[in-house]
Design a protein around this motif. Structure first.
Motif, PDB file in Angstrom:
ATOM      1  N   ARG A 143       0.860  -1.198   0.000  1.00 30.23           N
ATOM      2  CA  ARG A 143       0.000   0.000   0.000  1.00 30.23           C
ATOM      3  C   ARG A 143       0.884   1.230   0.000  1.00 30.23           C
ATOM      4  NH1 ARG A 143      -5.034  -1.560   4.036  1.00 30.23           N
ATOM      5  NH2 ARG A 143      -5.284  -3.622   3.123  1.00 30.23           N
ATOM      6  N   ASN A 144       0.314   2.312  -0.505  1.00 34.35           N
ATOM      7  CA  ASN A 144       1.083   3.548  -0.609  1.00 34.35           C
ATOM      8  C   ASN A 144       1.113   4.279   0.737  1.00 34.35           C
ATOM      9  OD1 ASN A 144       2.496   5.633  -1.682  1.00 34.35           O
ATOM     10  ND2 ASN A 144       0.722   6.621  -2.650  1.00 34.35           N
ATOM     11  N   ASP A 145       1.616   3.603   1.748  1.00 29.45           N
ATOM     12  CA  ASP A 145       1.716   4.201   3.089  1.00 29.45           C
ATOM     13  C   ASP A 145       3.161   4.584   3.338  1.00 29.45           C
ATOM     14  OD1 ASP A 145      -0.945   3.654   3.673  1.00 29.45           O
ATOM     15  OD2 ASP A 145      -0.487   1.686   4.532  1.00 29.45           O
ATOM     16  N   PRO A 146       3.427   5.831   3.738  1.00 32.81           N
ATOM     17  CA  PRO A 146       4.820   6.180   4.049  1.00 32.81           C
ATOM     18  C   PRO A 146       5.310   5.365   5.238  1.00 32.81           C
ATOM     19  CG  PRO A 146       3.331   8.051   4.429  1.00 32.81           C
ATOM     20  CD  PRO A 146       2.487   6.925   3.932  1.00 32.81           C
ATOM     21  N   PRO A 147       6.563   4.909   5.178  1.00 36.73           N
ATOM     22  CA  PRO A 147       7.059   4.073   6.270  1.00 36.73           C
ATOM     23  C   PRO A 147       7.171   4.844   7.582  1.00 36.73           C
ATOM     24  CG  PRO A 147       8.797   4.501   4.654  1.00 36.73           C
ATOM     25  CD  PRO A 147       7.538   5.085   4.105  1.00 36.73           C
ATOM     26  N   ASP A 148       6.712   4.236   8.669  1.00 35.66           N
ATOM     27  CA  ASP A 148       6.990   4.752  10.022  1.00 35.66           C
ATOM     28  C   ASP A 148       7.026   3.553  10.951  1.00 35.66           C
ATOM     29  OD1 ASP A 148       4.385   4.074  10.760  1.00 35.66           O
ATOM     30  OD2 ASP A 148       3.605   6.080  10.451  1.00 35.66           O
ATOM     31  N   ALA A 149       6.955   3.768  12.258  1.00 33.14           N
ATOM     32  CA  ALA A 149       7.147   2.641  13.182  1.00 33.14           C
ATOM     33  C   ALA A 149       6.078   1.565  13.026  1.00 33.14           C
ATOM     34  CB  ALA A 149       7.176   3.145  14.620  1.00 33.14           C
ATOM     35  N   SER A 150       4.870   1.964  12.549  1.00 31.38           N
ATOM     36  CA  SER A 150       3.832   0.944  12.428  1.00 31.38           C
ATOM     37  C   SER A 150       3.333   0.750  10.996  1.00 31.38           C
ATOM     38  CB  SER A 150       2.658   1.276  13.352  1.00 31.38           C
ATOM     39  OG  SER A 150       2.237   2.595  13.122  1.00 31.38           O
ATOM     40  N   HIS A 151       3.934   1.466  10.033  1.00 32.41           N
ATOM     41  CA  HIS A 151       3.509   1.292   8.638  1.00 32.41           C
ATOM     42  C   HIS A 151       4.696   0.959   7.748  1.00 32.41           C
ATOM     43  CE1 HIS A 151       0.203   3.685  10.270  1.00 32.41           C
ATOM     44  NE2 HIS A 151      -0.536   3.046   9.373  1.00 32.41           N
ATOM     45  N   SER A 152       4.407   0.129   6.744  1.00 35.26           N
ATOM     46  CA  SER A 152       5.416  -0.175   5.743  1.00 35.26           C
ATOM     47  C   SER A 152       4.685  -0.305   4.417  1.00 35.26           C
ATOM     48  CB  SER A 152       6.098  -1.491   6.106  1.00 35.26           C
ATOM     49  OG  SER A 152       6.767  -2.000   4.988  1.00 35.26           O
ATOM     50  N   PRO A 153       5.251   0.216   3.320  1.00 32.99           N
ATOM     51  CA  PRO A 153       4.556   0.082   2.032  1.00 32.99           C
ATOM     52  C   PRO A 153       4.450  -1.376   1.581  1.00 32.99           C
ATOM     53  CG  PRO A 153       6.706   1.152   1.773  1.00 32.99           C
ATOM     54  CD  PRO A 153       6.470   1.015   3.239  1.00 32.99           C
ATOM     55  N   MET A 154       5.214  -2.240   2.201  1.00 33.73           N
ATOM     56  CA  MET A 154       5.114  -3.676   1.923  1.00 33.73           C
ATOM     57  C   MET A 154       4.888  -4.363   3.252  1.00 33.73           C
ATOM     58  SD  MET A 154       6.652  -6.788   2.090  1.00 33.73           S
ATOM     59  CE  MET A 154       8.275  -6.369   2.679  1.00 33.73           C
ATOM     60  N   PHE A 155       3.881  -5.197   3.329  1.00 34.34           N
ATOM     61  CA  PHE A 155       3.684  -5.958   4.563  1.00 34.34           C
ATOM     62  C   PHE A 155       3.037  -7.300   4.227  1.00 34.34           C
ATOM     63  CE2 PHE A 155      -0.877  -4.805   5.194  1.00 34.34           C
ATOM     64  CZ  PHE A 155      -0.965  -3.717   4.342  1.00 34.34           C
ATOM     65  N   HIS A 156       2.612  -8.037   5.230  1.00 32.85           N
ATOM     66  CA  HIS A 156       2.153  -9.406   4.994  1.00 32.85           C
ATOM     67  C   HIS A 156       0.791  -9.661   5.633  1.00 32.85           C
ATOM     68  CE1 HIS A 156       6.512  -9.432   4.675  1.00 32.85           C
ATOM     69  NE2 HIS A 156       6.368 -10.422   3.811  1.00 32.85           N
ATOM     70  N   GLN A 157      -0.007 -10.467   4.946  1.00 31.13           N
ATOM     71  CA  GLN A 157      -1.305 -10.829   5.511  1.00 31.13           C
ATOM     72  C   GLN A 157      -1.499 -12.337   5.457  1.00 31.13           C
ATOM     73  OE1 GLN A 157      -4.280  -8.691   3.186  1.00 31.13           O
ATOM     74  NE2 GLN A 157      -4.195  -6.948   4.607  1.00 31.13           N
TER      75      GLN A 157
END
Ligand code: DAH
Length: 372
Positions: free
Chosen positions: A222-236
Motif C-alpha cells: 500500500r502507498n503508506d509512508p514508512p513509520d514505526a507501524s507502517h510499511s509500504p510492503m507488509f504481509h497478511q
C-alpha cells in the motif's frame, strides 16, 4: 603477542571471528619455536593450567557465556583445545626430530587439510515468515489448505470481484500502488500491487467448487509512508471457508479457537461491527491483550500495545457477501461462508514485543539473528 579478548557477542559469527584470530596467532607463535626452551615456553603459554591461554578462554568465553550459548561455546572451546594440543605436539616433535625442523618445514601458508573447517553461521527463519507459518499451521490443523496468488494483480481481482465497484469510496481505504501505463486497458485489466490477500479468495473459488477451506499467506503493498507501524510492503494471512450451512457461529468458533492456539488458551475474543465490501455482515475481531492479560496495565504502568483498553484489534472478518458468489459462479442460495484477514507483521510485532516494523525489513543481521 596474542591475548584472549572478552567476547561482546556469543553468536556463531562472533565465535568464528574470535577463533580465526586465535588460530592465526597460534600459527605464528608455533612457527617461531626454534629450540627446546622456546618449545616449553610455547607449551606453557598456551596450556599452563593456571594462566595459559586455554584456561583464560575457559574463563573469558565459556564461563562468561549466557546460558543459551553455553553449548555452542563449549563445543568451540573443545575444538580450540584440540587445535592447541595439536600445535604444541607438533612443536615438540620438531624439537625431538630436528630433521623435520624449521628448515624443512612447510611454508607457513601451506594448506593444512587436517585442520577443522571454518563453521559458517546457519541462517534462521525471518520472524514475520515464522509468524505466518504459525498462523497457517493452526488452520492446517483444522483441515484448511494453503493457496497463494500473484502480488501483481488486476483491478478485477483486487477490487471488482470483491464487490468494490469502480470508483466506490471503499477503494480509498486501501491506498493503492498502480503499475504505470495501463490506461489503454479496460479498468478491470489494469495492473496494480495487490493491497490485500483477498483476491486469492476469488482466484480459488474460480477453480474450486465448494466446500472450500483455505488460508492464504502473502505479501501486499500500500502507498503508506514508512513509520514505526507502517510499511509500504507488509504481509497478511487470509482465510476463507465456504460450504453449505456455514454460519456466523462457525466464524466465531473457528477464530476464537485460532486465537487461543496462537496467543494462549486464556485469551478472549470480541467482535465489533465493521464494513468490508466483500463481507456482510462484517466485523473486526479483538483479542484480550495477551501482554497485560486484559487489565490495560502492566504493574503501575499503562499497557502500551493495547493502549490501556485491554483489547487488541487483530483482524477483519465477516460472512462472504452474496454478491461475491455471483462473480465466481457459486449459488448463494446453496452455499454460505466466512472470510477473515489479518496482518502478519502486526502480529509478529505484538508476539515479539518489537517496537518498529521497519526493523523487520532493514536486513540488520543483529536484529534478525535474535529469532534463531
Ligand atoms: N482484506 C481486508 C484488508 O486488507 C481484511 C479482511 C477483512 C479480509 C475482512 C477478509 C475479511 O477476508 O473477511 O483490510
Amino acid at each position: 603477542m596474542y591475548s584472549v579478548p572478552k567476547l561482546k557477542s556469543f553468536s556463531e559469527a562472533a565465535l568464528d571471528k574470535a577463533v580465526e584470530k586465535l588460530r592465526a596467532a597460534l600459527k605464528q607463535e608455533a612457527a617461531a619455536v626454534k629450540n627446546g626452551a622456546e618449545q616449553k615456553a610455547f607449551r606453557d603459554r598456551w596450556m599452563a593450567r593456571k594462566d595459559g591461554v586455554l584456561t583464560e578462554i575457559n574463563d573469558l568465553w565459556l564461563k562468561a557465556a549466557p546460558k543459551d550459548a553455553k553449548r555452542t561455546v563449549g563445543q568451540r572451546v573443545n575444538e580450540i583445545r584440540a587445535i592447541v594440543e595439536g600445535a604444541v605436539k607438533k612443536a615438540e616433535e620438531i624439537r625431538l626430530h630436528p630433521a623435520t625442523g624449521p628448515s624443512s618445514r612447510a611454508p607457513s601458508d601451506a594448506l593444512d587439510i587436517t585442520l577443522p573447517g571454518i563453521r559458517r553461521p546457519l541462517g534462521s527463519e525471518h520472524p514475520v515468515i515464522k509468524t505466518m507459518h504459525e498462523i497457517v499451521s493452526v488452520f492446517r490443523n483444522l483441515g484448511y489448505s494453503v493457496q497463494e496468488g500473484p502480488v501483481i494483480e488486476t483491478d478485477y481481482y483486487n477490487f471488482e470481484a470483491l464487490n468494490f465497484p469502480p470508483n466506490h469510496p471503499a477503494r480509498d481505504t486501501q491506498d493503492t500502488l498502480f503499475i504505470a501505463n495501463q490506461e489503454s486497458k479496460p479498468q478491470r485489466d489494469r495492473l496494480l500491487l495487490r493491497t490485500h490477500t483477498s483476491p486469492v479468495q476469488i482466484r480459488t473459488m474460480e477453480r474450486m467448487k465448494p466446500p472450500v477451506r483455505i488460508v492464504i499467506p502473502g505479501k501486499v503493498h500500500r502507498n503508506d509512508p514508512p513509520d514505526a507501524s507502517h510499511s509500504p510492503m507488509f504481509h497478511q494471512v487470509e482465510g476463507l471457508a465456504v460450504d453449505t450451512n456455514i454460519t456466523f457461529c462457525d466464524l466465531k468458533g473457528t477464530l476464537d479457537h485460532a486465537m487461543k492456539a496462537l496467543f494462549g488458551s486464556s485469551v478472549k475474543t470480541s467482535f465489533r461491527p465493521s464494513f468490508f465490501p466483500f463481507t456482510e455482515p462484517s466485523a473486526e475481531m479483538m483479542v484480550s491483550c495477551f501482554i497485560c492479560g486484559g487489565s490495560g496495565k502492566r504493574g503501575s504502568e499503562p499497557c502500551r500495545p493495547c493502549k490501556q483498553t485491554g483489547w487488541i484489534e487483530i483482524l477483519g472478518c465477516g460472512m462472504v457477501d452474496p454478491n461475491v458468489y455471483g462473480f465466481v459462479d457459486y449459488d448463494p442460495k446453496k452455499v454460505s461462508g466466512f472470510a477473515f484477514g489479518m496482518g502478519a507483521d502486526r502480529i509478529a510485532i505484538l508476539k515479539y514485543g518489537v517496537d518498529d516494523i521497519q526493523l523487520f525489513f532493514n536486513g540488520d543481521v543483529r536484529f534478525l539473528e535474535q529469532f534463531g
